[in-house]
Design a protein around this motif. Structure first.
Motif, PDB file in Angstrom:
ATOM      1  N   GLN A 185       0.725  -1.231   0.029  1.00 35.59           N
ATOM      2  CA  GLN A 185       0.006  -0.022   0.131  1.00 35.59           C
ATOM      3  C   GLN A 185       0.905   1.290  -0.119  1.00 35.59           C
ATOM      4  N   GLU A 186       1.920   1.378   1.069  1.00 36.21           N
ATOM      5  CA  GLU A 186       2.739   2.343   0.933  1.00 36.21           C
ATOM      6  C   GLU A 186       3.420   2.688  -0.407  1.00 36.21           C
ATOM      7  N   PHE A 187       3.920   1.551  -0.979  1.00 37.00           N
ATOM      8  CA  PHE A 187       4.641   1.715  -2.288  1.00 37.00           C
ATOM      9  C   PHE A 187       3.822   2.295  -3.535  1.00 37.00           C
ATOM     10  N   LEU A 188       2.540   1.792  -3.488  1.00 35.28           N
ATOM     11  CA  LEU A 188       1.495   2.405  -4.421  1.00 35.28           C
ATOM     12  C   LEU A 188       1.335   3.515  -4.087  1.00 35.28           C
ATOM     13  N   ASP A 189       0.978   3.868  -3.103  1.00 35.03           N
ATOM     14  CA  ASP A 189       0.572   5.418  -2.533  1.00 35.03           C
ATOM     15  C   ASP A 189       1.660   6.553  -2.940  1.00 35.03           C
ATOM     16  N   ALA A 190       2.873   5.948  -2.786  1.00 34.27           N
ATOM     17  CA  ALA A 190       4.249   6.750  -2.782  1.00 34.27           C
ATOM     18  C   ALA A 190       4.363   7.304  -4.342  1.00 34.27           C
ATOM     19  N   PHE A 191       3.894   6.347  -5.305  1.00 33.03           N
ATOM     20  CA  PHE A 191       4.214   6.552  -6.533  1.00 33.03           C
ATOM     21  C   PHE A 191       2.901   6.590  -7.564  1.00 33.03           C
ATOM     22  N   ILE A 192       1.787   6.890  -6.838  1.00 33.33           N
ATOM     23  CA  ILE A 192       0.515   6.834  -7.476  1.00 33.33           C
ATOM     24  C   ILE A 192       0.248   7.691  -8.503  1.00 33.33           C
ATOM     25  N   ASP A 193       1.011   8.953  -8.611  1.00 31.45           N
ATOM     26  CA  ASP A 193       0.993   9.976  -9.665  1.00 31.45           C
ATOM     27  C   ASP A 193       1.617   9.377 -10.833  1.00 31.45           C
ATOM     28  N   GLU A 194       2.564   8.593 -10.614  1.00 34.25           N
ATOM     29  CA  GLU A 194       3.584   8.043 -11.765  1.00 34.25           C
ATOM     30  C   GLU A 194       2.806   6.787 -12.494  1.00 34.25           C
ATOM     31  N   ILE A 195       1.786   6.232 -11.888  1.00 33.66           N
ATOM     32  CA  ILE A 195       1.341   5.097 -12.448  1.00 33.66           C
ATOM     33  C   ILE A 195       0.042   5.475 -13.112  1.00 33.66           C
ATOM     34  N   ASP A 197      -1.399   4.870 -17.872  1.00 33.48           N
ATOM     35  CA  ASP A 197      -1.556   3.940 -19.153  1.00 33.48           C
ATOM     36  C   ASP A 197      -0.345   3.602 -19.633  1.00 33.48           C
ATOM     37  N   SER A 198       0.752   4.205 -19.518  1.00 31.69           N
ATOM     38  CA  SER A 198       2.160   3.814 -19.840  1.00 31.69           C
ATOM     39  C   SER A 198       2.672   2.995 -19.131  1.00 31.69           C
ATOM     40  N   SER A 199       2.232   2.729 -17.966  1.00 29.75           N
ATOM     41  CA  SER A 199       2.786   1.766 -16.842  1.00 29.75           C
ATOM     42  C   SER A 199       2.357   0.210 -16.905  1.00 29.75           C
ATOM     43  N   VAL A 200       3.052  -0.644 -16.142  1.00 29.91           N
ATOM     44  CA  VAL A 200       2.832  -1.974 -16.091  1.00 29.91           C
ATOM     45  C   VAL A 200       3.083  -2.298 -14.488  1.00 29.91           C
ATOM     46  N   VAL A 201       2.144  -2.749 -13.866  1.00 25.93           N
ATOM     47  CA  VAL A 201       2.441  -3.141 -12.539  1.00 25.93           C
ATOM     48  C   VAL A 201       2.578  -4.716 -12.468  1.00 25.93           C
ATOM     49  N   VAL A 202       3.506  -5.252 -11.962  1.00 24.76           N
ATOM     50  CA  VAL A 202       3.864  -6.820 -12.062  1.00 24.76           C
ATOM     51  C   VAL A 202       4.302  -7.051 -10.830  1.00 24.76           C
ATOM     52  N   PHE A 203       3.497  -8.067 -10.046  1.00 25.33           N
ATOM     53  CA  PHE A 203       3.606  -8.640  -8.706  1.00 25.33           C
ATOM     54  C   PHE A 203       3.268  -9.929  -8.368  1.00 25.33           C
ATOM     55  N   ASN A 204       4.091 -10.580  -7.436  1.00 30.87           N
ATOM     56  CA  ASN A 204       4.117 -11.964  -7.221  1.00 30.87           C
ATOM     57  C   ASN A 204       3.537 -12.226  -5.633  1.00 30.87           C
ATOM     58  N   TYR A 205       3.139 -10.915  -5.111  1.00 29.60           N
ATOM     59  CA  TYR A 205       2.608 -11.135  -3.599  1.00 29.60           C
ATOM     60  C   TYR A 205       2.066  -9.864  -3.297  1.00 29.60           C
ATOM     61  N   VAL A 206       1.124  -9.930  -2.398  1.00 31.55           N
ATOM     62  CA  VAL A 206       0.567  -8.836  -1.678  1.00 31.55           C
ATOM     63  C   VAL A 206       0.684  -9.054  -0.085  1.00 31.55           C
ATOM     64  N   ASP A 207       0.468  -7.971   0.529  1.00 32.47           N
ATOM     65  CA  ASP A 207       0.480  -7.868   1.861  1.00 32.47           C
ATOM     66  C   ASP A 207      -1.015  -8.401   2.474  1.00 32.47           C
ATOM     67  N   ALA A 208      -1.902  -7.857   1.817  1.00 33.60           N
ATOM     68  CA  ALA A 208      -3.293  -8.008   2.463  1.00 33.60           C
ATOM     69  C   ALA A 208      -4.343  -7.811   1.294  1.00 33.60           C
ATOM     70  N   GLU A 216      -6.256  -3.278  -8.527  1.00 34.93           N
ATOM     71  CA  GLU A 216      -7.401  -3.306  -9.568  1.00 34.93           C
ATOM     72  C   GLU A 216      -7.812  -1.953  -9.988  1.00 34.93           C
ATOM     73  N   SER A 217      -7.693  -0.778  -9.113  1.00 36.70           N
ATOM     74  CA  SER A 217      -8.234   0.521  -9.203  1.00 36.70           C
ATOM     75  C   SER A 217      -7.236   1.348 -10.021  1.00 36.70           C
ATOM     76  N   LEU A 218      -5.852   0.807 -10.385  1.00 30.34           N
ATOM     77  CA  LEU A 218      -5.052   1.697 -10.997  1.00 30.34           C
ATOM     78  C   LEU A 218      -5.361   1.812 -12.246  1.00 30.34           C
ATOM     79  N   ASN A 219      -4.762   2.848 -12.931  1.00 35.26           N
ATOM     80  CA  ASN A 219      -4.935   3.273 -14.287  1.00 35.26           C
ATOM     81  C   ASN A 219      -3.935   2.678 -15.383  1.00 35.26           C
ATOM     82  N   SER A 220      -3.249   1.874 -14.883  1.00 34.97           N
ATOM     83  CA  SER A 220      -2.154   1.026 -15.560  1.00 34.97           C
ATOM     84  C   SER A 220      -2.662  -0.521 -15.730  1.00 34.97           C
ATOM     85  N   LYS A 221      -2.216  -1.410 -16.471  1.00 35.19           N
ATOM     86  CA  LYS A 221      -2.388  -2.796 -16.717  1.00 35.19           C
ATOM     87  C   LYS A 221      -1.578  -3.484 -15.560  1.00 35.19           C
TER      88      LYS A 221
END
Length: 337
Positions: A185-195, A197-208, A216-221
């Motif tokens: 959450q802190e990571f996404l919040d810190a860079f929310i203005d950078e994320i 439709d030219s971005s991709v978020v790739v992840f293999n874990y979440v905290d919660a 799911e609410s992000l503007n990126s894929k």
């Protein structure tokens, strides 16, 4: 005489192709499948070692007796006390059969997807390489190197890389422009203005679970990368349970039917509280060691089927070697008699 047969790597959900080297009926090695569209001649260490579990197959097990014992045990317990556990290690056809088996008999069913969930519109691997910004959650270069390879390509193409990992020495940090050991959450919040439709978020874990809503609410894929080869395929068929929900299911169970999942390794739970455990597995694992009955089943090397990779592509594969065991679908047919 040596022979080479193509199949899929079962080590994660990326869906790489591998070549299996046979000396007669004996598997003696692997090497990358150069023409495979996912990995194009590259395999990570997990892929190269993916045949190792085939070497820990069960010896001297009376298959007919094991199936008969399992059938008798199932019939002796009320359906409401039986829970069926399936896995992303099961292929699509097996998942469908397991679900039908559970529902038709009134058994509860549990499926764990690394506390992740199904995202319908996901990024492709090429979109990672072509993104202007890549947000990597998890040490993807180390844990999922063929995804990491796309992140490296993005970097080479001028992309900015943002990396989050719980490991302060994460390999992905070596190519990242921005690094963090914070929460998701802190990571996404810190860079929310950078994320965007030219971005991709790739992840293999979440905290919660809340992290999934945020992603799911992000503007990126986005692209979730799972630890098992057919988790995406299973998610298309069965709703997953969280780790807490899985443990609640264990608490409610007197008989646990485990299909190709190592629940003992996966969960910090006292499985001695469950009266009976029947493991349907292709090779020895921590769950088979404590199971009351073990029914050997075919591995992915011994049967055809299909996996759905992280991108959502259905990938078919054929058997590489013969086996006297039955596949899970065939075992379920025997149990239903």
């Amino acid at each position: 005489m040596f022979e080479i047969k193509h199949t899929l790597c079962p080590s994660c959900s990326v869906g790489c192709g591998i070549n299996v080297i046979l000396d007669g009926e004996e598997i003696v090695g692997t090497f990358p499948y150069k023409r495979h569209p996912v990995n194009a001649g590259k395999n990570c260490l997990n892929g190269r070692n993916s045949i190792d579990n085939h070497k820990s197959k069960f010896e001297d097990v009376d298959l007919d007796k094991a199936i008969a014992d399992a059938s008798n045990e199932i019939k002796s317990i009320n359906a409401s006390d039986v829970s069926v556990i399936c896995s992303g290690n099961d292929n699509v056809e097996e998942i469908e059969a397991i679900k039908e088996f559970a529902e038709s008999n009134g058994f509860k069913i549990g499926f764990y997807a690394d506390d992740l969930k199904n995202f319908e519109d996901v990024a492709s691997y090429d979109e990672i390489a072509g993104a202007d910004k890549v947000f990597a959650i998890g040490d993807l270069l180390y844990e999922n190197p063929l995804i990491g390879r796309r992140i490296v390509h993005a970097k080479q193409n001028g992309a900015k890389i943002y990396a989050l990992s719980k490991n302060e020495n994460a390999v992905t940090f070596n190519i990242a422009d921005e690094t963090s050991n914070s929460s998701v959450q802190e990571f996404l919040d810190a860079f929310i203005d950078e994320i965007d439709d030219s971005s991709v978020v790739v992840f293999n874990y979440v905290d919660a679970a809340e992290d999934l809503d945020k992603l799911e609410s992000l503007n990126s894929k986005v692209l979730p990368v799972f630890s098992k080869p057919n988790t995406k395929g299973a998610l298309n068929i069965i709703d997953p349970k969280s780790s807490e929900e899985m443990e609640e299911l264990f608490d409610e169970s007197k008989l646990l039917l485990v299909f190709n999942e190592d629940v003992v390794e996966e969960f910090d739970y006292d499985f001695t509280k469950i009266s009976k455990i029947i493991s349907f597995a292709c090779c020895e694992n921590e769950t088979t060691k404590i199971a009351d009955i073990v029914v050997p089943v075919k591995s992915w090397l011994e049967q055809g089927g299909s996996f759905v990779n992280a991108m959502g592509e259905v990938q078919n594969f054929n058997s590489v070697v013969e086996s006297d065991n039955l596949g899970i679908v065939e075992v379920i047919e025997e149990l239903n008699k």
